[in-house]
Design an enzyme around this catalytic site. Sequence first.
Site, PDB file in Angstrom:
ATOM      1  N   GLU B  49       0.593  -1.772  -0.181  1.00  0.00           N
ATOM      2  CA  GLU B  49      -0.351  -0.005  -0.142  1.00  0.00           C
ATOM      3  C   GLU B  49       0.484   0.698   0.286  1.00  0.00           C
ATOM      4  OE1 GLU B  49      -0.953  -2.545   2.077  1.00  0.00           O
ATOM      5  OE2 GLU B  49      -2.551  -3.522   1.807  1.00  0.00           O
ATOM      6  N   PHE B 111     -12.245  -7.544  13.119  1.00  0.00           N
ATOM      7  CA  PHE B 111     -10.637  -8.214  12.277  1.00  0.00           C
ATOM      8  C   PHE B 111     -11.011  -6.642  11.345  1.00  0.00           C
ATOM      9  CE2 PHE B 111      -9.331 -10.259   8.737  1.00  0.00           C
ATOM     10  CZ  PHE B 111      -7.855 -10.595   8.993  1.00  0.00           C
ATOM     11  N   GLN B 112      -8.960  -6.310  11.241  1.00  0.00           N
ATOM     12  CA  GLN B 112      -8.760  -5.207  10.306  1.00  0.00           C
ATOM     13  C   GLN B 112      -9.593  -4.240  10.757  1.00  0.00           C
ATOM     14  OE1 GLN B 112      -8.736  -6.750   6.248  1.00  0.00           O
ATOM     15  NE2 GLN B 112      -6.290  -7.872   6.805  1.00  0.00           N
ATOM     16  N   LYS B 161     -17.537  -1.020   5.331  1.00  0.00           N
ATOM     17  CA  LYS B 161     -18.427  -2.218   4.010  1.00  0.00           C
ATOM     18  C   LYS B 161     -19.665  -1.873   3.700  1.00  0.00           C
ATOM     19  CE  LYS B 161     -18.016  -7.332   3.299  1.00  0.00           C
ATOM     20  NZ  LYS B 161     -17.013  -7.228   1.932  1.00  0.00           N
ATOM     21  N   MET B 477      23.927  10.416   3.947  1.00  0.00           N
ATOM     22  CA  MET B 477      23.664  11.406   4.360  1.00  0.00           C
ATOM     23  C   MET B 477      23.698  11.322   5.640  1.00  0.00           C
ATOM     24  SD  MET B 477      22.968  14.369   4.271  1.00  0.00           S
ATOM     25  CE  MET B 477      22.126  15.061   1.818  1.00  0.00           C
TER      26      MET B 477
END
Lengths: 163, 563
Positions: B49, B111-112, B161, B477
Amino acid sequence: MKKHTLSVMVENEPGVLSRVSGLFSGRGFNIYSLNVAPTLEKGVSLMTIVAEGDDQIIEQIVKQLRKLVPTIKVKDLTEMKSVEREMVLIKVNAEDSKRAEILRIVDIFRCKVVDVSVDELTIEVTGDQGKIGALTSLLTRFGIKEIARTGNVALQRSMQIDL
Amino acid sequence: MKLTGAQILLKCLEKEGVDVMFGFPGGAVIDIYDEIPKSSVEHILARHEQGAIHAADGYARATGQVGVCLVTSGPGATNTVTGIATAYMDSIPVVILTGQVPRALIGNDAFQEVDIVGITRPCTKHNYLVQDIEELAVTVKQAFYLARSGRPGPVLVDLPKDVMQQIGEFHYPETVEMRSYNPTQKPHVGQIRKVMKLLKKAKRPLIYSGGGVITSGSHEELTWLARNLRMPVTSTLMGLGAFPGDDELFLGMLGMHGTFAANMAVNNCDLLLAVGARFDDRVTGKVDTFAPKATIIHIDVDPTSIQKNVSVHVPLVADCKSALAALKVESEASLDDHDWKEDHREWVDQVQAWGKEHPLTYKDDDVVIKPQYVVEKIYEITKGDAIIATEVGQNQMWAAQFYKYTKPNTLLTSGGLGTMGFGFPAAMGAQRAFRDKLVIDIAGDGSIQMCIQEMMTVVCNKLPVKIVILNNGYLGMVRQWQELFYDKNYCETCLDAQPDFVKLAEAYGAVGFRVTEKKDVESTLREAFAVDKPVIVDIRVAREENVYPMVPAGASLTEMLLV
């Protein structure tokens, strides 16, 4: 460092309080008190925020508040004539020997006794910061057991002249 | 017409003119994915993602359009947070669509489930949880409007959803009405006149141009003003490309790794015209000594940028484009009666002399490949006609210093947040927008490994991004800071254990090159750029080369460490 009272009109939508408080914590601004409740206009809430900072910080706070998408209007009431009030409930020790003196103070300050028991009084006081500060300092010697404050609410005066 | 939430969402995207989105499916967004094949909106499947959000961001930076990213709830959403913060810091218009658990489960630790609206509140311009299908179309419309208007930024829309499964009527609003959001666009006429007066009075003016010039598309106005009023231009990292990098009035970048000429000019100018820039600490160095002799004018669309870090004399809240256009109109009349060229001749000569005194340079070597040499070669070969993405660190600074950006939207770099792993997926998004353009990610061996999984995405979507790794086997760096300020205690910055990047490219079905000798740099780059496939060029460069000039953090701009 000076305290400023900000009047913030916002869309009353979920998360708006968290957006405002998150702005203060995320940017390291000091918030002294915050009060929020719906107005008569549907879907609009008014927040009264007392914040501390120098001019540059207060300017940033005002701009950052304006930048929040749900913010409709921000006024710095410290820069105009305004009426500010806070309501405080104070539960104070009040054995028989002290009770009369406390009631005299209540009378002088034009507050109300809203609850009473054998050895305690609960006092309701409304006023500006000066009055509340004076009352609490007077009551301290009796022993303040609990205190609950609303934080300031404020409105701009209709006529911007000294009364 | 009755449609499901998922169908309405895709219709909204079509109405907004979205041709592509970058995403990754999951349980909470299956209903949306179920509709994608029937929609005109193309979906590019990233492999993480973070890759998807950076790609949407890169697409937005290269095109100026809103980038779109679609991910699932929970970890899918949290994986986009770094990319959202990246876009937020650089004011990039992105709309992030995240799945959410069904409304009845919100708050139950389902969940999630994660409170992504809460998590992203401080790093989005605004965000929404859609509570009902009735709100869906209006919310999407507002999200796009907010993302691209005013000071642009990322806007997140959280989609439960069951809302995607609800049935509702589809009406797409024609206009957006928000009583609480009215970004200032037009400049105040009085302020414009005041600025014009100051410009006429100034003997040593300097334009300090930032990312806002690119975001607002006002590069032409800026260039016109600089050239006609003979004002030298320095630019922030985000502003590179707004003013032609090969112009005689261009001084290069200012700030921590800015040029000698630019920093000296800031220190000596009597008027500083800041346009779409925000006086970041990497630009100002020690604030108290920044532009000490100058009257500072600050044009920005975001009032909070003004007086935030540096106190300015003339604030001008407006969209850069309309402000610069107004200044152009005001100054057009003066071209006949005011000899700008003569007025600023001495100053222009002076800043150009500084440029000659200490140009951007490095100690080249006959054997060891210097990273700056590689960037110069990339510029020579492409003639500046490429889209360059960078990772973060030394590679980013060399890409900014040694490649001359002549057009806006051609440098994609994480300026504000400094996100390692940004460049490659951003290049992927830009390549999807411009399939025929040469898109190059100038990378370090550290950063490139942070989103390397997108190799699969570019290979299978035939996006021929070219990755040039300036491989020094260090997190360069940080190593440079350790060398200069931490007694060379190279703690955890040595990356000499690293994958075989050539084989890695091949494993993904891309093409890999390795260059270890200086004589092969140019020919290999030419060969790599001619391949019509994604390519990794692993160039072994001098290991302990430093980025110079350098102003130590917190020091004044004149305290430059030079080569």
